[in-house]
Motif scaffolding. Structure first.
Motif, PDB file in Angstrom:
ATOM      1  N   VAL A  28      12.312   5.949  -3.891  1.00  0.00           N
ATOM      2  CA  VAL A  28      13.525   6.076  -4.700  1.00  0.00           C
ATOM      3  C   VAL A  28      13.280   7.074  -5.826  1.00  0.00           C
ATOM      4  N   THR A  29      14.337   7.738  -6.249  1.00  0.00           N
ATOM      5  CA  THR A  29      14.302   8.599  -7.429  1.00  0.00           C
ATOM      6  C   THR A  29      15.088   7.899  -8.529  1.00  0.00           C
ATOM      7  N   THR A  32       0.814  -1.214   0.000  1.00  0.00           N
ATOM      8  CA  THR A  32       0.000   0.000   0.000  1.00  0.00           C
ATOM      9  C   THR A  32       0.852   1.271   0.000  1.00  0.00           C
ATOM     10  N   PHE A  33       2.142   1.111   0.138  1.00  0.00           N
ATOM     11  CA  PHE A  33       3.081   2.235   0.122  1.00  0.00           C
ATOM     12  C   PHE A  33       3.549   2.427  -1.315  1.00  0.00           C
ATOM     13  N   ASN A  34       2.629   2.902  -2.192  1.00  0.00           N
ATOM     14  CA  ASN A  34       2.855   2.756  -3.636  1.00  0.00           C
ATOM     15  C   ASN A  34       2.577   4.012  -4.458  1.00  0.00           C
ATOM     16  N   LYS A  35       2.725   5.179  -3.854  1.00  0.00           N
ATOM     17  CA  LYS A  35       2.398   6.423  -4.567  1.00  0.00           C
ATOM     18  C   LYS A  35       3.542   6.876  -5.482  1.00  0.00           C
ATOM     19  N   VAL A  36       3.158   7.417  -6.650  1.00  0.00           N
ATOM     20  CA  VAL A  36       4.107   8.144  -7.499  1.00  0.00           C
ATOM     21  C   VAL A  36       4.156   9.568  -6.958  1.00  0.00           C
ATOM     22  N   LEU A  37       5.308   9.989  -6.478  1.00  0.00           N
ATOM     23  CA  LEU A  37       5.427  11.264  -5.773  1.00  0.00           C
ATOM     24  C   LEU A  37       5.757  12.429  -6.696  1.00  0.00           C
ATOM     25  N   GLU A  38       6.544  12.182  -7.729  1.00  0.00           N
ATOM     26  CA  GLU A  38       6.952  13.283  -8.607  1.00  0.00           C
ATOM     27  C   GLU A  38       7.522  12.750  -9.915  1.00  0.00           C
ATOM     28  N   ILE A  39       7.164  13.401 -11.016  1.00  0.00           N
ATOM     29  CA  ILE A  39       7.750  13.106 -12.323  1.00  0.00           C
ATOM     30  C   ILE A  39       8.369  14.392 -12.843  1.00  0.00           C
ATOM     31  N   LYS A  42      10.120  10.039  -8.864  1.00  0.00           N
ATOM     32  CA  LYS A  42      10.238   9.695  -7.446  1.00  0.00           C
ATOM     33  C   LYS A  42       9.004   8.886  -7.079  1.00  0.00           C
ATOM     34  N   VAL A  43       9.212   7.676  -6.552  1.00  0.00           N
ATOM     35  CA  VAL A  43       8.098   6.768  -6.322  1.00  0.00           C
ATOM     36  C   VAL A  43       8.335   5.972  -5.046  1.00  0.00           C
TER      37      VAL A  43
END
Length: 258
Positions: A173-174, A64-71, A79-80
């Protein structure tokens, strides 16, 4: 009891905790230190072997820790969170005309799982999958959250890649990305004594970006026949073709055990 993906190595555990957020994770790790408990981490549980779970440990379910944070399209990075799958990443970056530099044969694994086992890719131009990680956030065994890079003097990345969670929990990770080039695939069957000439001709073709050669191990053609696969760069970019979904991956992986 829980087990790895093969189902061959069950282990007794205290329980499984579905991860909610970073604060909760820190609390779990700090309490485990206070009480002398062990912690194991799990994503989609494809990592195989008796070392994937610690006996009587608390297992952190990271799915559940699966968000795309930044592209970042300009710098070609994403960053995901570590519980996302490579398929999640591909779906997020495809509309931007971007692609992963290094992938495994299948996209069903989690980012954290692949890096924790130090998975390699299929393209020798870019080296292992870990080589595309620019930055990472980890939760250390003492419950501290750290953002680390390859230039850090403590060399956290050196231990986390292939560490199976022993040196901390990967939080995000990025990743470095590349252009989503469009390729065609050429496959051919050869006799092994024809391969030298085939490969020499191939080296003169600048459009061939990747090449595989597999020699037969079947009894009736052992080392006498082979097939080759060439990936030809068309010079075109792609950000519209729908991604193919994985089919039959579970059956294929299970068949490998027999």
């Amino acid at each position: 009891m829980t087990t790895d993906y093969s189902g061959l190595l069950p282990e007794r555990i205290k329980g499984i905790i579905k991860v909610g957020n970073r604060t909760e994770l820190q609390k779990i790790v700090k309490e485990a230190n206070e009480k002398g408990h062990h912690i194991s981490t799990a994503g989609l549980q494809h990592s195989q072997g008796g070392h994937t779970y610690y006996k009587d440990s608390v297992v952190l379910d990271m799915k559940t820790f699966n968000k795309v944070l930044e592209i970042d399209k300009q710098h070609k990075t994403i960053k995901v969170e570590s519980g996302a799958t490579w398929e999640n990443v591909q779906e997020a970056i495809q509309p931007y005309g971007l692609a992963l530099k290094v992938t495994q044969s299948q996209s069903i694994f989690t980012i954290g799982g692949s890096l924790s086992v130090n998975a390699h890719g299929r393209d020798i131009q870019f080296g292992p999958m870990a080589g595309t990680v620019r930055e990472m956030t980890i939760l250390t065994p003492t419950g501290e959250i750290k953002t680390v890079t390859r230039n850090d003097s403590e060399e956290w990345m050196k231990y986390v890649f292939g560490g199976y969670g022993l040196f901390g929990v990967i939080l995000d990770v990025t990743l470095e990305l590349t252009e989503n080039d469009f390729y065609t695939i050429h496959t051919d069957e050869l006799k092994t004594n024809e391969y030298e000439a085939y490969f020499a001709k191939l080296l003169k073709n600048d459009d061939t970006s990747m090449h595989y050669a597999r020699v037969s191990v079947a009894p009736n053609s052992f080392l006498n026949e082979m097939y080759v696969i060439d990936y030809i760069n068309t010079g075109k970019k792609d950000h519209q073709t729908p991604l193919k979904k994985e089919h039959g991956a579970r059956i294929g992986k299970l068949a490998a055990f027999f």
